[in-house]
Scaffold this active site. Structure first.
Site, short mmCIF file in Angstrom:
data_model
loop_
_atom_site.label_atom_id
_atom_site.label_comp_id
_atom_site.label_asym_id
_atom_site.label_seq_id
_atom_site.Cartn_x
_atom_site.Cartn_y
_atom_site.Cartn_z
N GLU A 65 11.22 7.75 18.16
CA GLU A 65 10.99 6.54 17.38
C GLU A 65 12.18 5.59 17.52
OE1 GLU A 65 9.49 5.40 12.92
OE2 GLU A 65 11.22 6.74 13.06
N TRP A 87 3.20 6.47 13.08
CA TRP A 87 2.87 5.07 12.78
C TRP A 87 1.36 4.79 12.87
CZ3 TRP A 87 5.61 0.98 10.94
CH2 TRP A 87 7.00 1.12 10.88
N TYR A 129 10.38 -3.40 13.43
CA TYR A 129 11.78 -3.18 13.79
C TYR A 129 12.17 -3.59 15.21
CZ TYR A 129 11.71 -0.24 9.59
OH TYR A 129 11.56 0.22 8.31
N CYS A 181 11.78 -0.73 5.86
CA CYS A 181 12.37 0.06 4.78
C CYS A 181 13.88 0.19 5.00
CB CYS A 181 11.72 1.43 4.70
SG CYS A 181 9.99 1.39 4.22
N ARG A 201 15.96 -0.22 1.50
CA ARG A 201 15.41 -0.78 0.27
C ARG A 201 14.42 0.17 -0.39
NH1 ARG A 201 10.07 -1.97 0.49
NH2 ARG A 201 9.20 -2.05 2.59
N ASP A 204 11.24 7.00 0.99
CA ASP A 204 10.34 8.12 0.75
C ASP A 204 11.19 9.37 0.94
OD1 ASP A 204 8.58 10.25 1.03
OD2 ASP A 204 7.29 9.28 2.50
#
Length: 299
Positions: A65, A87, A129, A181, A201, A204
């Site tokens: 990733e 994803w 991203y 995130c 921010r 999980d």
């Protein structure tokens, strides 16, 4: 005696705190969470990789990733070709909603892999991203490769306080499958050591955070490798740190486990540019974790 600096110890302490003190809240997914606001973890990268041992983390998927981010891609097709499905849920949900077709995940993924036209139409996540890291477009239409600028800055002005990487492009948030995130990274050079501070921010804590920590350590290692430095410290700071309601029992299972020896992360070679790394260049040694713990992704 448990080492309080061990990555697992710090992570388990945070997990226990969320279970004990977390506020019950509703959330965008409808699943519900227990959450805290504000948490910080410190990992000494000279001591090893911050890769959890109290459950098996698919570190090759995490590395894949990160390399995908660095490639600038925003389409899930390259990930699926490596067997990385983390994803898929977002484009799959969009496809089902817009077409009304009750396609299963495996069939959708196979179509993305086999049909380039289908992949372009349905496998793209918007300007997530990779787009922001490698091709941020400003209000005047100028394109900015943040990674290239970061490497250049680390090489030429290591003392600078402007070694930043951001994915929070306000003007493009509404076109992203999921707003970033892990929002921003700041890098700091002290002597020959490169350290990283990651601000996240939304975290999980059960599924995402173990990936985010390892990926930040790997990004730091890659940048250090490209700039003649060595990894120093990783500081992780979370804003909304939450545990989904359907991860509670899994978290309790993990909390019963004892951390194992910390593994090590190494790079097998140094390519000419950061774009030259492949998954085969990333190695983790001494990793002997407890078994994986499965949990559903909240979309």
């Amino acid at each position: 005696m448990t080492d309080p600096a061990h990555p697992d110890t710090q992570y388990l302490d945070l997990l226990a705190r969320v279970l004990r003190d977390g506020e019950a809240r509703g959330d965008r997914t409808g699943v519900g969470t227990l959450g805290l606001f504000g948490a910080t973890l410190h990992f000494d990268l000279t001591a090893g990789a911050p890769l959890l041992t109290t459950k098996k983390v698919a570190w090759k998927h995490a590395a894949c990733e990160l390399l995908w981010f660095l490639s600038g891609s925003t389409n899930i097709r390259p990930l699926l070709r490596h067997g990385v499905r983390i994803w898929t849920a977002w484009p799959l949900e969009r496809y089902r909603r817009q077409t009304g077709e009750a396609i299963d995940q495996a069939s959708f993924e196979q179509r993305v892999i086999e049909d380039e036209t289908f992949a372009v139409r349905w496998g793209d996540l918007g300007p997530v991203y990779g787009k922001q890291w490698r091709d941020w477009v400003d209000a005047d239409g100028h394109h900015h490769d943040q990674i290239a600028a970061l490497i250049q800055g680390l090489r030429t002005r290591p003392e600078s306080r402007r070694h930043l990487l951001s994915a929070w492009n306000v003007g493009e948030l509404d076109r992203m499958a999921l707003p970033p995130c892990h929002v921003s990274y700041q890098f700091h050079v002290a002597g020959e050591r490169l350290s990283c501070l990651l601000y996240q921010r939304s975290a999980d804590v059960f599924l995402g955070l173990p990936f985010n920590i390892f990926e930040a350590a790997l990004l730091t290692a890659l940048l250090a490798d490209q700039t003649g430095l060595r990894p120093g410290e990783l500081v992780w700071t979370g804003g909304d740190v939450h545990l989904y309601r359907n991860h509670v029992e899994q978290a309790r299972t993990q909390l019963q486990r004892t951390p194992a020896a910390q593994p090590r992360l190494c790079l097998r070679r140094t390519p000419a540019t950061i774009d030259g790394y492949t998954l085969d260049d990333v190695a983790v040694t001494g990793y002997d974790p407890h078994p994986a713990i499965k949990a559903p992704i909240a979309v």
